[in-house]
Design a protein around this motif. Structure first.
Motif, short mmCIF file in Angstrom:
data_model
loop_
_atom_site.label_atom_id
_atom_site.label_comp_id
_atom_site.label_asym_id
_atom_site.label_seq_id
_atom_site.Cartn_x
_atom_site.Cartn_y
_atom_site.Cartn_z
N LEU A 1 -0.06 4.92 3.33
CA LEU A 1 -0.80 6.04 2.75
C LEU A 1 -2.22 5.61 2.40
O LEU A 1 -3.19 6.33 2.68
CB LEU A 1 -0.10 6.56 1.49
N ALA A 2 -2.36 4.44 1.81
CA ALA A 2 -3.68 3.97 1.38
C ALA A 2 -4.58 3.65 2.57
O ALA A 2 -5.81 3.62 2.42
CB ALA A 2 -3.53 2.73 0.50
N ILE B 1 -4.04 8.24 -4.98
CA ILE B 1 -3.10 7.18 -5.32
C ILE B 1 -3.49 6.49 -6.61
O ILE B 1 -2.66 6.24 -7.49
CB ILE B 1 -3.02 6.16 -4.17
N VAL B 2 -4.78 6.18 -6.77
CA VAL B 2 -5.24 5.50 -7.98
C VAL B 2 -5.16 6.42 -9.20
O VAL B 2 -4.86 5.98 -10.31
CB VAL B 2 -6.68 4.96 -7.79
N GLN B 3 -5.41 7.71 -8.99
CA GLN B 3 -5.36 8.65 -10.11
C GLN B 3 -3.94 8.91 -10.58
O GLN B 3 -3.72 9.31 -11.73
CB GLN B 3 -6.03 9.98 -9.71
N GLU C 1 -11.55 0.12 -1.12
CA GLU C 1 -12.56 0.60 -0.20
C GLU C 1 -13.24 1.86 -0.72
O GLU C 1 -14.37 2.16 -0.36
CB GLU C 1 -11.91 0.90 1.17
N PHE C 2 -12.54 2.60 -1.57
CA PHE C 2 -13.12 3.81 -2.20
C PHE C 2 -13.75 3.36 -3.51
O PHE C 2 -13.06 3.14 -4.50
CB PHE C 2 -12.02 4.85 -2.42
N SER C 3 -15.06 3.18 -3.52
CA SER C 3 -15.74 2.52 -4.64
C SER C 3 -15.49 3.16 -6.01
O SER C 3 -15.41 2.43 -7.01
CB SER C 3 -17.24 2.43 -4.36
N PRO C 4 -15.34 4.50 -6.13
CA PRO C 4 -15.03 5.05 -7.46
C PRO C 4 -13.70 4.58 -8.02
O PRO C 4 -13.46 4.72 -9.23
CB PRO C 4 -15.02 6.57 -7.21
N ASN C 5 -12.82 4.03 -7.17
CA ASN C 5 -11.54 3.51 -7.66
C ASN C 5 -11.69 2.18 -8.40
O ASN C 5 -10.81 1.80 -9.19
CB ASN C 5 -10.57 3.29 -6.49
N LEU D 1 5.10 10.77 -2.92
CA LEU D 1 4.24 9.98 -3.80
C LEU D 1 4.80 9.92 -5.20
O LEU D 1 4.81 8.86 -5.84
CB LEU D 1 2.82 10.55 -3.82
N ASN D 2 5.27 11.04 -5.72
CA ASN D 2 5.85 11.05 -7.06
C ASN D 2 7.10 10.17 -7.12
O ASN D 2 7.33 9.46 -8.11
CB ASN D 2 6.20 12.48 -7.48
N SER D 3 7.90 10.21 -6.07
CA SER D 3 9.09 9.37 -6.04
C SER D 3 8.71 7.90 -6.02
O SER D 3 9.32 7.07 -6.71
CB SER D 3 9.93 9.70 -4.80
N ALA D 4 7.69 7.57 -5.22
CA ALA D 4 7.24 6.18 -5.15
C ALA D 4 6.68 5.73 -6.49
O ALA D 4 6.96 4.63 -6.95
CB ALA D 4 6.18 6.04 -4.06
#
Length: 270
Positions: A14-15, A24-26, A58-62, A257-260
């Motif tokens: 996913l990432a 994912i980070v949020q 790779e996503f700088s705001p993360n 995603l919620n399950s993970a």
């Protein structure tokens, strides 16, 4: 039964898609769970976790959220200093640590580490995991053009399945992770009446079209048509979904995603 390796491998896949990294980070469960996996005893789980974190960074705001996550930097330091870890794991831990800490003077690498740096993170490019690619196809205006597109995609070795959204001229293709997206564009361009651009989301969450250069890209064709059929046309309401899952469909218990995230956050021992 869900286990650590399968969960973190799914999360890594996913990432690998840029449009998923912010979500994912949020999510309240995923990042803390990934920190827990940095202490896992299985080297495969450790490496997949570091690959996931590298994608997310790779996503700088993360980066601020990742750096400030409890235990993140300490766990990365422990992996960097561990004597019993493989070079791949210590190198990748160091790379993630440097990105998150934005070090002005990175820790010096040995010549061997430098030689391995470029390939270590993308070591999973040769595995059989799948990823999803969304294409905007110019000329996809009728069932005739759709048939041409289906024939072109079915010939490409590494294509698993595809779904059309005819109203928006979109096609979501599931492919092997080691298949270049340009191969899809090249196969579609070979129809002489269709052309493809990749649909991604930018840092503001807006959809943008990325040109794909089909010229000079060799397409490896199937020797025979695969023994599967293309998926039915999907409903339009699924097009704008923030998370683009590469496997597993939603069920009554909620999104994958919620399950993970639930599995990650509740798994405190191995």
């Amino acid at each position: 039964m869900t286990d650590a390796l399968s969960v973190v491998s799914q999360l890594r896949d996913l990432a690998s898609e840029p449009q998923n990294r912010e979500a994912i980070v949020q999510d309240q469960g995923c990042l803390p769970g990934l920190v827990l996996f940095l202490d896992h005893k299985n080297p495969e789980v450790l490496f997949a976790t570091l690959q996931t974190l590298r994608y997310l960074a790779e996503f700088s705001p993360n980066i601020p959220n990742m750096k400030n996550e409890l235990g993140m930097m300490v766990s990365l330091e422990n992996l960097m200093e561990s004597k019993g870890m493989s070079v791949d794991i210590t190198n990748l831990a160091q790379e993630v640590y440097e990105i998150l800490s934005a070090r002005a003077n990175p820790i010096p690498r040995t010549a061997q580490q430098e030689r391995r740096k470029k390939s270590q993170f993308f070591i999973n490019s040769s595995n059989n995991k799948a990823k999803s690619v969304t294409l905007h196809i110019q000329g996809l205006d009728s069932t005739t053009q759709r048939g041409l597109c289906e024939e072109a995609l079915l010939k490409v070795k590494g294509v698993i399945s595809f779904t059309f959204q005819m109203a928006s001229r979109r096609c979501t293709v599931r492919i092997r992770s080691d298949l270049p997206t340009e191969s899809l564009a090249s196969a579609i361009a070979a129809t002489k009446v269709l052309s493809a651009q990749q649909v991604v989301k930018n840092e503001s969450g807006e959809e943008v079209l990325i040109p794909l250069n089909p010229c000079g890209v060799k397409v490896q064709e199937n020797s025979a048509l695969p023994d599967y059929l293309p998926e039915e046309e999907s409903p339009e309401r699924g097009v704008d979904r923030a998370i683009s899952r590469t496997t597993a469909k939603e069920d009554s218990s909620g999104s994958w995603l919620n399950s993970a995230a639930s599995f990650l956050s509740k798994t405190f021992y191995w």
